[in-house]
Design a protein around this motif. Structure first.
Motif, PDB file in Angstrom:
ATOM      1  N   GLY A  90       0.656  -1.303   0.020  1.00  0.00           N
ATOM      2  CA  GLY A  90      -0.114  -0.077   0.148  1.00  0.00           C
ATOM      3  C   GLY A  90       0.831   1.261   0.137  1.00  0.00           C
ATOM      4  O   GLY A  90       0.332   2.303  -0.023  1.00  0.00           O
ATOM      5  N   SER A  91       2.131   1.179   0.009  1.00  0.00           N
ATOM      6  CA  SER A  91       3.000   2.364   0.058  1.00  0.00           C
ATOM      7  C   SER A  91       3.165   2.961  -1.333  1.00  0.00           C
ATOM      8  O   SER A  91       3.152   2.071  -2.311  1.00  0.00           O
ATOM      9  N   MET A  92       3.035   4.107  -1.222  1.00  0.00           N
ATOM     10  CA  MET A  92       3.484   4.952  -2.775  1.00  0.00           C
ATOM     11  C   MET A  92       4.245   6.019  -2.584  1.00  0.00           C
ATOM     12  O   MET A  92       4.469   6.814  -1.488  1.00  0.00           O
ATOM     13  N   ARG A  93       4.920   6.302  -3.671  1.00  0.00           N
ATOM     14  CA  ARG A  93       5.938   7.365  -3.850  1.00  0.00           C
ATOM     15  C   ARG A  93       5.631   8.141  -5.354  1.00  0.00           C
ATOM     16  O   ARG A  93       5.890   7.414  -6.402  1.00  0.00           O
ATOM     17  N   LEU A  94       5.103   9.066  -5.110  1.00  0.00           N
ATOM     18  CA  LEU A  94       4.668   9.913  -6.406  1.00  0.00           C
ATOM     19  C   LEU A  94       5.628  11.053  -6.758  1.00  0.00           C
ATOM     20  O   LEU A  94       6.010  11.761  -5.784  1.00  0.00           O
ATOM     21  N   SER A  95       5.549  11.572  -8.128  1.00  0.00           N
ATOM     22  CA  SER A  95       6.836  12.520  -8.155  1.00  0.00           C
ATOM     23  C   SER A  95       5.916  13.581  -9.223  1.00  0.00           C
ATOM     24  O   SER A  95       5.334  13.008 -10.257  1.00  0.00           O
ATOM     25  N   GLY A  96       6.410  14.943  -9.133  1.00  0.00           N
ATOM     26  CA  GLY A  96       5.860  15.715  -9.994  1.00  0.00           C
ATOM     27  C   GLY A  96       6.908  16.720 -10.610  1.00  0.00           C
ATOM     28  O   GLY A  96       7.954  16.600 -10.130  1.00  0.00           O
ATOM     29  N   SER A  97       6.433  17.677 -11.454  1.00  0.00           N
ATOM     30  CA  SER A  97       7.391  18.849 -11.911  1.00  0.00           C
ATOM     31  C   SER A  97       7.868  19.777 -10.771  1.00  0.00           C
ATOM     32  O   SER A  97       7.291  19.910  -9.706  1.00  0.00           O
ATOM     33  N   LYS A  98       9.036  20.168 -10.984  1.00  0.00           N
ATOM     34  CA  LYS A  98       9.672  21.038 -10.245  1.00  0.00           C
ATOM     35  C   LYS A  98       9.898  20.595  -8.732  1.00  0.00           C
ATOM     36  O   LYS A  98       9.976  21.220  -7.711  1.00  0.00           O
ATOM     37  N   GLY A  99      10.349  18.996  -8.502  1.00  0.00           N
ATOM     38  CA  GLY A  99      10.643  18.548  -7.505  1.00  0.00           C
ATOM     39  C   GLY A  99       9.603  18.244  -6.487  1.00  0.00           C
ATOM     40  O   GLY A  99       9.549  17.693  -5.184  1.00  0.00           O
ATOM     41  N   ALA A 100       8.263  18.103  -6.968  1.00  0.00           N
ATOM     42  CA  ALA A 100       7.159  18.141  -6.065  1.00  0.00           C
ATOM     43  C   ALA A 100       7.155  16.498  -5.881  1.00  0.00           C
ATOM     44  O   ALA A 100       7.605  15.600  -6.632  1.00  0.00           O
ATOM     45  N   LYS A 101       6.826  15.936  -4.721  1.00  0.00           N
ATOM     46  CA  LYS A 101       6.695  14.665  -4.413  1.00  0.00           C
ATOM     47  C   LYS A 101       5.396  14.380  -3.218  1.00  0.00           C
ATOM     48  O   LYS A 101       5.237  15.316  -2.477  1.00  0.00           O
ATOM     49  N   LEU A 102       5.036  13.124  -3.359  1.00  0.00           N
ATOM     50  CA  LEU A 102       3.924  12.638  -2.535  1.00  0.00           C
ATOM     51  C   LEU A 102       4.402  11.272  -1.967  1.00  0.00           C
ATOM     52  O   LEU A 102       4.800  10.286  -2.792  1.00  0.00           O
ATOM     53  N   ASP A 103       4.330  11.073  -0.517  1.00  0.00           N
ATOM     54  CA  ASP A 103       4.721   9.807  -0.130  1.00  0.00           C
ATOM     55  C   ASP A 103       3.539   9.290   0.700  1.00  0.00           C
ATOM     56  O   ASP A 103       3.203  10.295   1.754  1.00  0.00           O
ATOM     57  N   GLY A 104       2.995   8.298   0.734  1.00  0.00           N
ATOM     58  CA  GLY A 104       1.697   7.992   1.542  1.00  0.00           C
ATOM     59  C   GLY A 104       1.590   6.483   1.536  1.00  0.00           C
ATOM     60  O   GLY A 104       2.500   5.762   1.114  1.00  0.00           O
ATOM     61  N   THR A 105       0.710   6.091   2.354  1.00  0.00           N
ATOM     62  CA  THR A 105       0.403   4.540   2.447  1.00  0.00           C
ATOM     63  C   THR A 105      -1.209   4.587   2.405  1.00  0.00           C
ATOM     64  O   THR A 105      -2.035   5.155   3.077  1.00  0.00           O
ATOM     65  N   LEU A 106      -1.608   3.567   1.377  1.00  0.00           N
ATOM     66  CA  LEU A 106      -2.864   3.192   1.285  1.00  0.00           C
ATOM     67  C   LEU A 106      -3.304   1.994   2.322  1.00  0.00           C
ATOM     68  O   LEU A 106      -2.718   0.909   2.250  1.00  0.00           O
ATOM     69  N   ARG A 107      -4.431   2.319   3.357  1.00  0.00           N
ATOM     70  CA  ARG A 107      -4.825   1.330   4.082  1.00  0.00           C
ATOM     71  C   ARG A 107      -6.099   1.410   4.351  1.00  0.00           C
ATOM     72  O   ARG A 107      -6.874   2.665   4.669  1.00  0.00           O
ATOM     73  N   ASP A 108      -6.867   0.441   3.957  1.00  0.00           N
ATOM     74  CA  ASP A 108      -8.334   0.222   4.068  1.00  0.00           C
ATOM     75  C   ASP A 108      -9.066   1.482   3.349  1.00  0.00           C
ATOM     76  O   ASP A 108      -8.943   1.185   2.024  1.00  0.00           O
ATOM     77  N   ASP A 109      -9.516   2.391   3.841  1.00  0.00           N
ATOM     78  CA  ASP A 109     -10.044   3.364   2.901  1.00  0.00           C
ATOM     79  C   ASP A 109      -9.791   4.570   2.699  1.00  0.00           C
ATOM     80  O   ASP A 109     -10.340   5.820   2.609  1.00  0.00           O
ATOM     81  N   ARG A 110      -8.583   4.782   3.255  1.00  0.00           N
ATOM     82  CA  ARG A 110      -7.751   5.990   3.235  1.00  0.00           C
ATOM     83  C   ARG A 110      -6.427   6.211   2.678  1.00  0.00           C
ATOM     84  O   ARG A 110      -5.724   5.037   2.988  1.00  0.00           O
ATOM     85  N   ILE A 111      -5.678   7.045   2.736  1.00  0.00           N
ATOM     86  CA  ILE A 111      -4.567   7.535   2.225  1.00  0.00           C
ATOM     87  C   ILE A 111      -3.825   8.487   3.173  1.00  0.00           C
ATOM     88  O   ILE A 111      -4.271   9.587   3.027  1.00  0.00           O
ATOM     89  N   ARG A 112      -2.873   8.166   3.881  1.00  0.00           N
ATOM     90  CA  ARG A 112      -2.232   8.983   4.820  1.00  0.00           C
ATOM     91  C   ARG A 112      -0.817   9.313   4.423  1.00  0.00           C
ATOM     92  O   ARG A 112      -0.085   8.320   4.068  1.00  0.00           O
ATOM     93  N   GLY A 113      -0.355  10.410   4.387  1.00  0.00           N
ATOM     94  CA  GLY A 113       0.955  10.767   3.811  1.00  0.00           C
ATOM     95  C   GLY A 113       1.173  12.301   3.997  1.00  0.00           C
ATOM     96  O   GLY A 113       0.562  12.857   4.571  1.00  0.00           O
ATOM     97  N   THR A 114       2.391  12.698   3.298  1.00  0.00           N
ATOM     98  CA  THR A 114       2.834  14.042   3.170  1.00  0.00           C
ATOM     99  C   THR A 114       2.983  14.377   1.764  1.00  0.00           C
ATOM    100  O   THR A 114       3.274  13.387   0.686  1.00  0.00           O
ATOM    101  N   VAL A 115       2.664  15.668   1.492  1.00  0.00           N
ATOM    102  CA  VAL A 115       2.911  16.063  -0.098  1.00  0.00           C
ATOM    103  C   VAL A 115       3.894  17.357   0.176  1.00  0.00           C
ATOM    104  O   VAL A 115       3.896  18.268   0.857  1.00  0.00           O
ATOM    105  N   GLU A 116       4.820  17.339  -0.678  1.00  0.00           N
ATOM    106  CA  GLU A 116       5.635  18.635  -0.788  1.00  0.00           C
ATOM    107  C   GLU A 116       5.705  19.372  -2.067  1.00  0.00           C
ATOM    108  O   GLU A 116       5.861  18.696  -3.179  1.00  0.00           O
ATOM    109  N   VAL A 117       5.173  20.731  -2.322  1.00  0.00           N
ATOM    110  CA  VAL A 117       4.885  21.263  -3.382  1.00  0.00           C
ATOM    111  C   VAL A 117       5.623  22.671  -3.067  1.00  0.00           C
ATOM    112  O   VAL A 117       5.458  23.393  -2.201  1.00  0.00           O
ATOM    113  N   GLY A 118       6.496  23.056  -3.899  1.00  0.00           N
ATOM    114  CA  GLY A 118       7.379  24.302  -3.719  1.00  0.00           C
ATOM    115  C   GLY A 118       8.097  24.299  -2.505  1.00  0.00           C
ATOM    116  O   GLY A 118       8.646  22.947  -2.053  1.00  0.00           O
TER     117      GLY A 118
END
Length: 215
Positions: A109-137
């Motif tokens: 359920g863990s995920m690591r997503l990336s976007g332009s200009k160094g944006a990133k999202l780290d999260g974990t999918l458990r049951d009916d929700r995703i909990r994590g952190t997102v960094e933009v700018g």
């Protein structure tokens, strides 16, 4: 003749004894222990199947699910759309800051997503929700995105109006609120509301349809 009587009786008794022994030998059950039940047949001794203990993934391959929520500081919205082991996310503050991110979802359920200009999202999918952190700018925010039921979820519309590219993103939250940004060329601004049932929206006089986003 009188002397042959006892001999005849003796021989008759011996013959009867042999017949009884023969009957007992042929009517006994082979393999049965003395005083016990017959031995079990091979078919009744087969081992029973052991239930599978293979873990079930949080989002089975081919499954399509959207998640939507807000950052813990309530300054922006985050939505993640998952299909199988792929994911795409959208971060948006409804004013000028936004980012599209994509990546994969692991079996746990863990995920690591990336976007332009160094944006990133780290999260974990458990049951009916995703909990994590997102960094933009320069902003790094914790968030919780819960499973979205239509019309909640992530939407996008892209077109060209009078030579300018229009790219809009919308997050429809479970409580009905909408957060979105429309990019007109390189200029971001708050997005007008979409019809959550049809996705219809008017941008700069142009009628568009915002559609659900899938990886």
């Amino acid at each position: 003749m009188k002397r042959s009587g006892p001999l005849f009786t003796l021989f008759a008794g011996l013959a009867l004894g042999l017949v009884m022994l023969s009957l007992n030998a042929t009517t006994g059950e082979a393999g049965a222990p003395y005083g016990g039940a017959p031995a079990a047949s091979p078919s009744s001794a087969r081992p029973t199947a052991t239930p599978s203990t293979k873990p079930v993934p949080s989002n089975p391959a081919g499954g399509k699910t959207a998640y939507a929520g807000r950052t813990d500081d309530d300054t922006a919205a985050v939505s993640v759309s998952v299909r199988g082991d792929r994911a795409i996310a959208y971060y948006c503050d409804g004013r000028t800051a936004e980012s599209w991110l994509k990546g994969t979802v692991a079996d746990d359920g863990s995920m690591r997503l990336s976007g332009s200009k160094g944006a990133k999202l780290d999260g974990t999918l458990r049951d009916d929700r995703i909990r994590g952190t997102v960094e933009v700018g320069a902003r790094d925010s914790a968030f919780t995105a819960r499973k979205a039921v239509k019309p909640s979820g992530l939407y996008r519309a892209t077109t060209e109006v009078r030579g300018a590219t229009i790219d809009g993103g919308w997050i429809v939250l479970p409580d009905g609120r909408q957060v979105g940004i429309v990019q007109r060329g390189d200029v971001p601004g708050p997005a007008p509301r979409i019809d959550p049932e049809t996705g219809a929206v008017t941008v700069d006089g142009e009628r568009l349809t915002a559609r659900p986003v899938l990886p």
